[in-house]
Enzyme design. Structure first.
Site, PDB file in Angstrom:
ATOM      1  N   GLY A   5      -6.852   6.773  -8.907  1.00 23.94           N
ATOM      2  CA  GLY A   5      -6.555   5.687  -7.965  1.00 23.94           C
ATOM      3  C   GLY A   5      -7.522   5.757  -6.804  1.00 23.94           C
ATOM      4  O   GLY A   5      -8.311   6.698  -6.692  1.00 23.94           O
ATOM      5  N   LYS A   6      -7.460   4.755  -5.916  1.00 19.87           N
ATOM      6  CA  LYS A   6      -8.431   4.680  -4.817  1.00 19.87           C
ATOM      7  C   LYS A   6      -8.388   5.934  -3.944  1.00 19.87           C
ATOM      8  O   LYS A   6      -9.417   6.506  -3.606  1.00 19.87           O
ATOM      9  CB  LYS A   6      -8.171   3.429  -3.986  1.00 19.87           C
ATOM     10  CG  LYS A   6      -9.333   3.131  -3.062  1.00 19.87           C
ATOM     11  CD  LYS A   6      -9.325   1.734  -2.540  1.00 19.87           C
ATOM     12  CE  LYS A   6     -10.609   1.476  -1.778  1.00 19.87           C
ATOM     13  NZ  LYS A   6     -10.670   0.186  -1.154  1.00 19.87           N
ATOM     14  N   GLY A  27      -7.369   8.848  -4.813  1.00 25.95           N
ATOM     15  CA  GLY A  27      -7.886   9.941  -5.641  1.00 25.95           C
ATOM     16  C   GLY A  27      -9.399   9.990  -5.623  1.00 25.95           C
ATOM     17  O   GLY A  27     -10.009  11.053  -5.458  1.00 25.95           O
ATOM     18  N   SER A  58      -2.015   1.952  11.350  1.00 30.93           N
ATOM     19  CA  SER A  58      -2.104   2.815  10.165  1.00 30.93           C
ATOM     20  C   SER A  58      -1.450   4.164  10.422  1.00 30.93           C
ATOM     21  O   SER A  58      -1.312   4.595  11.566  1.00 30.93           O
ATOM     22  CB  SER A  58      -3.574   3.044   9.785  1.00 30.93           C
ATOM     23  OG  SER A  58      -4.139   1.839   9.350  1.00 30.93           O
ATOM     24  N   THR A  93       0.867  -1.181   0.000  1.00 32.69           N
ATOM     25  CA  THR A  93       0.000   0.000   0.000  1.00 32.69           C
ATOM     26  C   THR A  93       0.899   1.226   0.000  1.00 32.69           C
ATOM     27  O   THR A  93       2.121   1.106   0.028  1.00 32.69           O
ATOM     28  CB  THR A  93      -0.887   0.027   1.263  1.00 32.69           C
ATOM     29  OG1 THR A  93      -0.058   0.374   2.388  1.00 32.69           O
ATOM     30  CG2 THR A  93      -1.555  -1.300   1.526  1.00 32.69           C
ATOM     31  N   CYS A  94       0.285   2.429   0.029  1.00 34.62           N
ATOM     32  CA  CYS A  94       1.132   3.625   0.026  1.00 34.62           C
ATOM     33  C   CYS A  94       1.938   3.749   1.315  1.00 34.62           C
ATOM     34  O   CYS A  94       2.945   4.431   1.361  1.00 34.62           O
ATOM     35  CB  CYS A  94       0.292   4.874  -0.215  1.00 34.62           C
ATOM     36  SG  CYS A  94      -1.018   5.099   0.986  1.00 34.62           S
ATOM     37  N   ASN A  95       1.506   3.061   2.375  1.00 30.99           N
ATOM     38  CA  ASN A  95       2.195   3.182   3.667  1.00 30.99           C
ATOM     39  C   ASN A  95       3.120   2.037   4.030  1.00 30.99           C
ATOM     40  O   ASN A  95       3.947   2.156   4.913  1.00 30.99           O
ATOM     41  CB  ASN A  95       1.168   3.318   4.798  1.00 30.99           C
ATOM     42  CG  ASN A  95       0.490   4.656   4.771  1.00 30.99           C
ATOM     43  OD1 ASN A  95       1.068   5.618   4.286  1.00 30.99           O
ATOM     44  ND2 ASN A  95      -0.736   4.727   5.254  1.00 30.99           N
ATOM     45  N   ARG A  96       2.942   0.881   3.363  1.00 31.80           N
ATOM     46  CA  ARG A  96       3.726  -0.288   3.774  1.00 31.80           C
ATOM     47  C   ARG A  96       3.816  -1.323   2.662  1.00 31.80           C
ATOM     48  O   ARG A  96       2.965  -1.380   1.767  1.00 31.80           O
ATOM     49  CB  ARG A  96       3.090  -0.945   5.007  1.00 31.80           C
ATOM     50  CG  ARG A  96       1.747  -1.631   4.735  1.00 31.80           C
ATOM     51  CD  ARG A  96       1.112  -2.198   5.995  1.00 31.80           C
ATOM     52  NE  ARG A  96       0.689  -1.140   6.903  1.00 31.80           N
ATOM     53  CZ  ARG A  96       1.225  -0.955   8.120  1.00 31.80           C
ATOM     54  NH1 ARG A  96       2.151  -1.766   8.562  1.00 31.80           N
ATOM     55  NH2 ARG A  96       0.808   0.039   8.877  1.00 31.80           N
TER      56      ARG A  96
END
Length: 419
Positions: free
Chosen positions: A195-196, A198, A113, A57-60
């Site tokens: 994207g999601k 977005g 998160s 994901t964007c974080n991990r």
């Protein structure tokens, strides 16, 4: 809590990196698209790994699965991403067995998160599981664990208010825009990419800014039109990007490409322009921030915005942790049962062999031997004996490993191996 023996030949590991130690650029090097994750899982399967999840994901980016040594998983990750083993070791974490199980529960329930209580991750975890299941690399352990995490997530959502108010980076970005752009409802907003994040940002922008001047651009126009239709927005062609940026006061970039989609050359503006980059890796070139009148904010900055909502959420952490503990204990009990199931099965088989030998002997010795009745009685006795052993093994005060060894020894059992 003791470390439960999960598999005879391997342990369950989580290896990964996240926003806590790895910046956006480094996370970008380890991020994976769907095709890369499929390729990684197929390679793992060829290596004999029978249970593995891949999430990015964007974080991990994380791998959760079975291995003889965690390096097996680290190597797989580095082979399928732009990252190196050296870079990984600088920022990574490795958890084993119970710690790995505990970590997946924290991640899946939004407690780990970047924005506390962001439940986006649970849908990504479901996708990870479905991907592994489809490829035949989700063993019963992985399946049961994912279902338990999903169950915990549902309960936390229903029983606590940890996700009330702002729940995501998408909301944080809108909050940032509203705080920093005066008269936002009069300004021109351009959303580049669907994207999601977005899409979620788009939804939040409409809801909170009451702004009718939102334009959407995507590389494939059809995708943009689908979303625009839902929200009644303007859609422009990808070729109009430069012209539209010039008209805009706010540019939200959610393109999710592997390299920057917004370069310095695209931007000519005489008025202030706020650019929010919601992509991992960064999709706005670093040198864009050198331009006069331009402010660039990446989602890592947005996630540091703490407000009353986030402060309020913290009070629900103990309740959420108690729910996790409850469901995790259920999972561990199931795991223990799986561990002694082969012994109980072998014991039942041994007792049945003893019964059959005795029945054979008695039927030859007694002319009026009632085989049907004897069979019924002895089967019930076998059932009661095995149940007694199973209850003993389930008892928390019992050292299951010692008891299992003793049962095997006394009855000279041959155990069929099971993962």
């Amino acid at each position: 809590m003791k470390d439960y023996h999960i598999s005879r030949h391997s342990s369950f590991y989580t290896i990964g990196l996240n926003y806590k130690k790895a910046d956006a650029e480094l996370r970008g090097r380890f991020s994976m698209e769907n095709a890369q994750m499929i390729s990684l899982l197929e390679d793992a399967k060829d290596q004999g790994i029978d249970g593995l999840l891949a999430t990015s994901t964007c974080n991990r980016t994380e791998l959760h699965g079975f291995a003889q040594h965690p390096f097996q998983l680290i190597k797989l990750l580095c082979q399928h991403t732009q990252g190196t083993v050296e870079e990984f070791q600088e920022v990574a974490y490795v958890y084993k067995n119970n710690d790995a199980i505990g970590h997946l529960f924290k991640v899946g329930t939004g407690l780990d998160s970047q924005i506390l209580g962001d439940f986006e991750i649970i849908s990504q975890l479901k996708q990870s599981f479905n991907r592994s299941k489809k490829l035949g690399i989700a063993n019963p352990f992985i399946e049961r664990l994912c279902n338990s995490v999903i169950q915990a997530s549902k309960r936390i959502k229903n029983e606590t208010e940890i996700s009330s108010g702002a729940t995501s980076v998408a909301f944080a970005s809108v909050q940032y825009i509203m705080k920093n752009v005066p008269e936002i409802s009069e300004k021109n907003i351009l959303l580049f990419g669907t994207g999601k994040i977005g899409r979620n940002t788009c939804e939040n922008l409409i809801k909170h800014t009451k702004n009718p001047h939102i334009t959407l651009i995507n590389r494939t126009r059809g995708k943009a039109e689908q979303i625009a239709g839902k929200f009644n927005l303007d859609v422009k062609d990808f070729g109009d990007l430069q012209t539209e940026i010039r008209k805009s006061d706010v540019l939200v970039v959610a393109t999710g490409a592997q390299s920057p989609t917004i370069s310095k050359e695209l931007i000519y503006t005489k008025k202030p322009l706020l650019i929010l980059d919601l992509s991992i890796p960064k999709n706005v070139s670093d040198d864009v921030s050198e331009l006069e009148n331009v402010t660039t904010i990446h989602l890592d900055h947005l996630s540091q915005i703490t407000d009353e909502t986030l402060e309020r959420r913290k009070q629900f952490i103990p309740h959420a942790e108690a729910i996790i503990e409850d469901i995790k204990e259920e999972f561990i009990r199931w795991l223990e049962t799986r561990k002694f199931a082969p012994v109980i099965k072998a014991l039942k088989k041994k007792l049945k062999t003893m019964k059959e030998e005795e029945m054979d002997y008695q039927s030859k010795k007694q002319s009026d031997f009632n085989e049907e009745q004897a069979d019924l009685i002895s089967n019930r006795i076998i059932q009661k004996i095995t149940k007694q052993f199973a209850n003993h093994l389930k008892d928390d005060s019992v050292d299951a490993d010692t008891s299992l060894a003793l049962i095997k020894k006394v009855f000279q059992l041959e155990i069929e191996s099971q993962q």
